[in-house]
Design an enzyme around this catalytic site. Structure first.
Site, PDB file in Angstrom:
ATOM      1  CG  HIS A 273      31.887  27.854  47.353  1.00 48.57           C
ATOM      2  ND1 HIS A 273      31.766  27.190  48.734  1.00 48.57           N
ATOM      3  CD2 HIS A 273      30.730  28.551  47.119  1.00 48.57           C
ATOM      4  CE1 HIS A 273      30.430  27.705  48.975  1.00 48.57           C
ATOM      5  NE2 HIS A 273      29.883  28.407  48.148  1.00 48.57           N
ATOM      6  CG  ASP A 330      28.134  35.221  43.004  1.00 47.85           C
ATOM      7  OD1 ASP A 330      28.745  34.723  44.343  1.00 47.85           O
ATOM      8  OD2 ASP A 330      27.007  35.316  43.386  1.00 47.85           O
TER       9      ASP A 330
HETATM   10  C1  SDX Z   1      29.178  33.080  47.397  1.00 43.26           C
HETATM   11  O1  SDX Z   1      29.689  30.216  51.742  1.00 43.26           O
HETATM   12  C2  SDX Z   1      28.768  30.229  50.728  1.00 43.26           C
HETATM   13  O2  SDX Z   1      28.027  29.206  50.700  1.00 43.26           O
HETATM   14  C3  SDX Z   1      28.740  31.553  49.741  1.00 43.26           C
HETATM   15  C4  SDX Z   1      27.722  31.157  48.715  1.00 43.26           C
HETATM   16  C5  SDX Z   1      26.355  31.487  49.050  1.00 43.26           C
HETATM   17  O3  SDX Z   1      25.343  30.988  48.306  1.00 43.26           O
HETATM   18  O4  SDX Z   1      25.934  31.850  50.029  1.00 43.26           O
HETATM   19  O5  SDX Z   1      28.087  30.170  47.918  1.00 43.26           O
HETATM   20  C6  SDX Z   1      28.007  32.509  47.611  1.00 43.26           C
HETATM   21  O6  SDX Z   1      29.644  34.026  48.320  1.00 43.26           O
HETATM   22  C7  SDX Z   1      30.041  32.484  46.507  1.00 43.26           C
HETATM   23  C8  SDX Z   1      31.594  32.999  46.414  1.00 43.26           C
HETATM   24  C9  SDX Z   1      31.448  34.376  45.870  1.00 43.26           C
HETATM   25  N1  SDX Z   1      32.964  34.991  45.892  1.00 43.26           N
HETATM   26  C10 SDX Z   1      33.800  35.238  44.961  1.00 43.26           C
HETATM   27  O7  SDX Z   1      33.625  34.598  43.632  1.00 43.26           O
HETATM   28  C11 SDX Z   1      35.049  36.111  45.213  1.00 43.26           C
HETATM   29  C12 SDX Z   1      36.307  35.339  44.506  1.00 43.26           C
HETATM   30  N2  SDX Z   1      36.706  33.981  45.266  1.00 43.26           N
HETATM   31  C13 SDX Z   1      37.616  34.169  46.461  1.00 43.26           C
HETATM   32  O8  SDX Z   1      37.613  35.361  47.037  1.00 43.26           O
HETATM   33  C14 SDX Z   1      37.569  32.962  47.232  1.00 43.26           C
HETATM   34  O9  SDX Z   1      37.605  31.685  46.410  1.00 43.26           O
HETATM   35  C15 SDX Z   1      36.566  32.793  48.400  1.00 43.26           C
HETATM   36  C16 SDX Z   1      36.280  33.742  49.369  1.00 43.26           C
HETATM   37  C17 SDX Z   1      35.067  32.553  47.638  1.00 43.26           C
HETATM   38  C18 SDX Z   1      36.864  31.556  49.158  1.00 43.26           C
HETATM   39  O10 SDX Z   1      38.008  31.764  49.639  1.00 43.26           O
HETATM   40  P1  SDX Z   1      38.711  30.370  50.433  1.00 43.26           P
HETATM   41  O11 SDX Z   1      38.198  29.133  50.248  1.00 43.26           O
HETATM   42  O12 SDX Z   1      39.036  30.994  51.700  1.00 43.26           O
HETATM   43  O13 SDX Z   1      40.140  30.307  49.493  1.00 43.26           O
HETATM   44  P2  SDX Z   1      41.406  31.228  50.054  1.00 43.26           P
HETATM   45  O14 SDX Z   1      40.959  32.362  50.189  1.00 43.26           O
HETATM   46  O15 SDX Z   1      41.850  30.717  51.381  1.00 43.26           O
HETATM   47  O16 SDX Z   1      42.310  30.951  48.743  1.00 43.26           O
HETATM   48  C19 SDX Z   1      43.024  29.652  48.829  1.00 43.26           C
HETATM   49  C20 SDX Z   1      44.043  29.831  47.661  1.00 43.26           C
HETATM   50  C21 SDX Z   1      44.967  31.156  47.790  1.00 43.26           C
HETATM   51  O17 SDX Z   1      46.158  30.890  46.957  1.00 43.26           O
HETATM   52  P3  SDX Z   1      47.376  30.522  47.797  1.00 43.26           P
HETATM   53  O18 SDX Z   1      47.619  31.707  48.821  1.00 43.26           O
HETATM   54  O19 SDX Z   1      47.031  29.142  48.340  1.00 43.26           O
HETATM   55  O20 SDX Z   1      48.585  30.798  46.677  1.00 43.26           O
HETATM   56  O21 SDX Z   1      43.236  30.043  46.388  1.00 43.26           O
HETATM   57  C22 SDX Z   1      43.458  31.271  46.094  1.00 43.26           C
HETATM   58  C23 SDX Z   1      43.942  32.214  47.080  1.00 43.26           C
HETATM   59  O22 SDX Z   1      44.744  33.271  46.427  1.00 43.26           O
HETATM   60  N3  SDX Z   1      42.352  31.778  45.451  1.00 43.26           N
HETATM   61  C24 SDX Z   1      41.920  32.570  44.237  1.00 43.26           C
HETATM   62  C25 SDX Z   1      40.691  32.769  44.156  1.00 43.26           C
HETATM   63  N4  SDX Z   1      39.798  32.386  45.210  1.00 43.26           N
HETATM   64  C26 SDX Z   1      40.969  31.758  45.904  1.00 43.26           C
HETATM   65  N5  SDX Z   1      42.689  32.960  43.291  1.00 43.26           N
HETATM   66  C27 SDX Z   1      42.376  33.805  42.129  1.00 43.26           C
HETATM   67  N6  SDX Z   1      41.003  33.774  42.329  1.00 43.26           N
HETATM   68  C28 SDX Z   1      40.197  33.262  43.148  1.00 43.26           C
HETATM   69  N7  SDX Z   1      38.795  33.683  42.943  1.00 43.26           N
END
Ligand code: SDX
Length: 391
Positions: A273, A330
């Protein structure tokens, strides 16, 4: 780069001026979520979707009379214009319901041109009521269209949630009996989705609305932002991920290894998140609800077992701990929606119905504020310095 010394790698996040709002408070470290000061746990347990919608929009809980009148006005606006019902005939049966939803909501501004003002209080109220009343009907019609089944007309003797359940699962062939377990579970899930501060889709509604675009146009843009798998589309993507693990016979451990190796962009959907770097309070409530609902419905879904094992493995793994990745709202919702009988492609539509009051509240808060200016996110230029076209 020469001018600023910055490269795109430094350019992780442009700190745009923070948006001022009094609607929702989140503390990502403490896992706190409050709507107008009320903790989400209390509202999910003791309130209703429409009472919380009123709270988000008006800032205070409604009196009994206000709530009854609000409910009554919404019931009186559930019918779609007959030409809008025909709009669905033109769409392919396999259209994604989120595309149908954003298209039909945008079309509302063609049918209801007497409620497009962003400043006339009566028109703002009318567009609010129309959207709250008609979005669930549009959603149910998108569902029926995908099934090739006849649309029902709303039954306004039913509550908001029960009317929606009947429109989705009732048929012309027999009377539909609402299951109180489904009704209460869906009410709670919708409450948990009603608002979430400046998430991507709400920020989209605010940005579009800041140009004085009408409510229907602004919310249609928000629906499209929510559609993406990194945002609301994640609840659909979680079910596809769980089913993929089940069907491949791959162990949860093996799948988690592939996630950690970042194989072809595979992610643990429903995890992580932008704000919650600890648990998402909604995810805890949904997980509890998943056990209760499936037990009450007498459903045993192996996907729930896979989800629980995934959570257990990930929360014990340094990769996820280091990156502060926890289940978000989710992660478990899809298992419940599936047990209720909704097809996977309807899951994000259910998120949109839940989020609608929050989008409306933010759009109104912005339009009521005389300080509001048109949105214009800042940019940090990291492109080429000036150069000459030698010809
Ligand atoms: C919602 O904003 C809100 O409030 C949204 C929401 C709402 O009520 O409106 O809460 C609803 O959208 C919830 C989120 C739903 N999305 C997902 O579940 C999709 C999977 N999650 C990721 O795509 C990710 O966690 C995000 C997009 C939700 C958040 O991304 P961030 O905070 O920008 O994290 P990042 O992409 O910068 O990642 C940081 C690290 C990375 O690794 P490194 O490059 O440091 O090695 O964490 C890893 C990412 O690869 N990572 C994940 C991951 N999420 C982040 N690795 C594996 N699985 C994941 N889900």
């Amino acid at each position: 780069t020469k001018q600023t010394g910055l490269t795109s790698l430094d350019y992780g996040f442009v700190n745009t001026a923070a948006t001022r709002s009094s609607i929702t408070y989140i503390d990502g470290e403490q896992g706190i979520l409050r709507y107008r000061g009320y903790p989400i746990e209390q509202l999910a347990e003791k309130s209703t979707f429409l009472e919380v919608a009123w709270l988000l929009i008006h800032g205070e809980l409604p009196s009994e009379t206000e709530l009854a009148d609000f409910d009554e006005r919404i019931r009186r606006h559930t019918l779609l214009h007959e030409d809008l019902r025909r709009f669905f005939d033109a769409l392919p049966h396999d259209a994604h319901p989120m595309s149908v939803l954003s298209s039909a909501v945008s079309a509302l501004s063609t049918f209801y041109q007497d409620s497009l003002s962003v400043s006339d209080p009566e028109q703002v109220e009318l567009s609010t009521i129309r959207l709250l009343a008609k979005l669930p009907v549009i959603a149910a019609y998108a569902h029926k269209k995908s099934l090739g089944q006849a649309f029902l007309y709303p039954d306004n003797s039913l509550s908001f949630v029960d009317n929606f359940l009947r429109l989705n699962f009732g048929t012309l062939a027999e009377p539909y009996e609402v299951n109180p377990v489904l009704s209460r579970a869906l009410e709670r899930l919708l409450i948990l989705h009603e608002d979430h501060e400046q998430n991507a889709s709400t920020s989209t509604v605010r940005l579009v609305g800041s140009t004085q675009a009408n409510l229907f146009a602004s919310v249609s843009a928000g629906i499209n932002a929510l559609y993406g798998p990194l945002h609301g589309g994640a609840n659909e993507a979680v079910l596809q991920m769980l089913a993929g693990i089940r069907d491949s016979g791959e162990s949860v451990q093996k799948f988690v290894e592939r996630v950690k190796n970042k194989e072809s962009g595979v992610k643990l959907m429903g995890f992580g998140h932008r704000v919650y770097k600890n648990f998402d309070p909604r995810a805890k409530l949904v997980k509890q609800s998943a056990d209760e609902v499936l037990e009450a419905l007498g459903v045993h879904d192996p996907l729930l077992d896979i989800a629980k094992e995934l959570e257990e493995v990930a929360l014990a793994d340094q990769y996820f701990i280091d990156r502060k990745l926890y289940p978000n709202v989710d992660f478990y919702t899809g298992v419940i929606y599936k047990a209720m009988g909704f097809p996977t492609r309807m899951f994000t539509v259910l998120f949109a119905i839940g989020r609608l009051p929050g989008w409306i509240a933010h759009w109104r808060e912005m339009n009521l504020d005389p300080q509001t200016k048109i949105g214009r996110p800042q940019q940090l230029y990291v492109g080429s310095p000036e150069r000459t076209l030698d010809r």
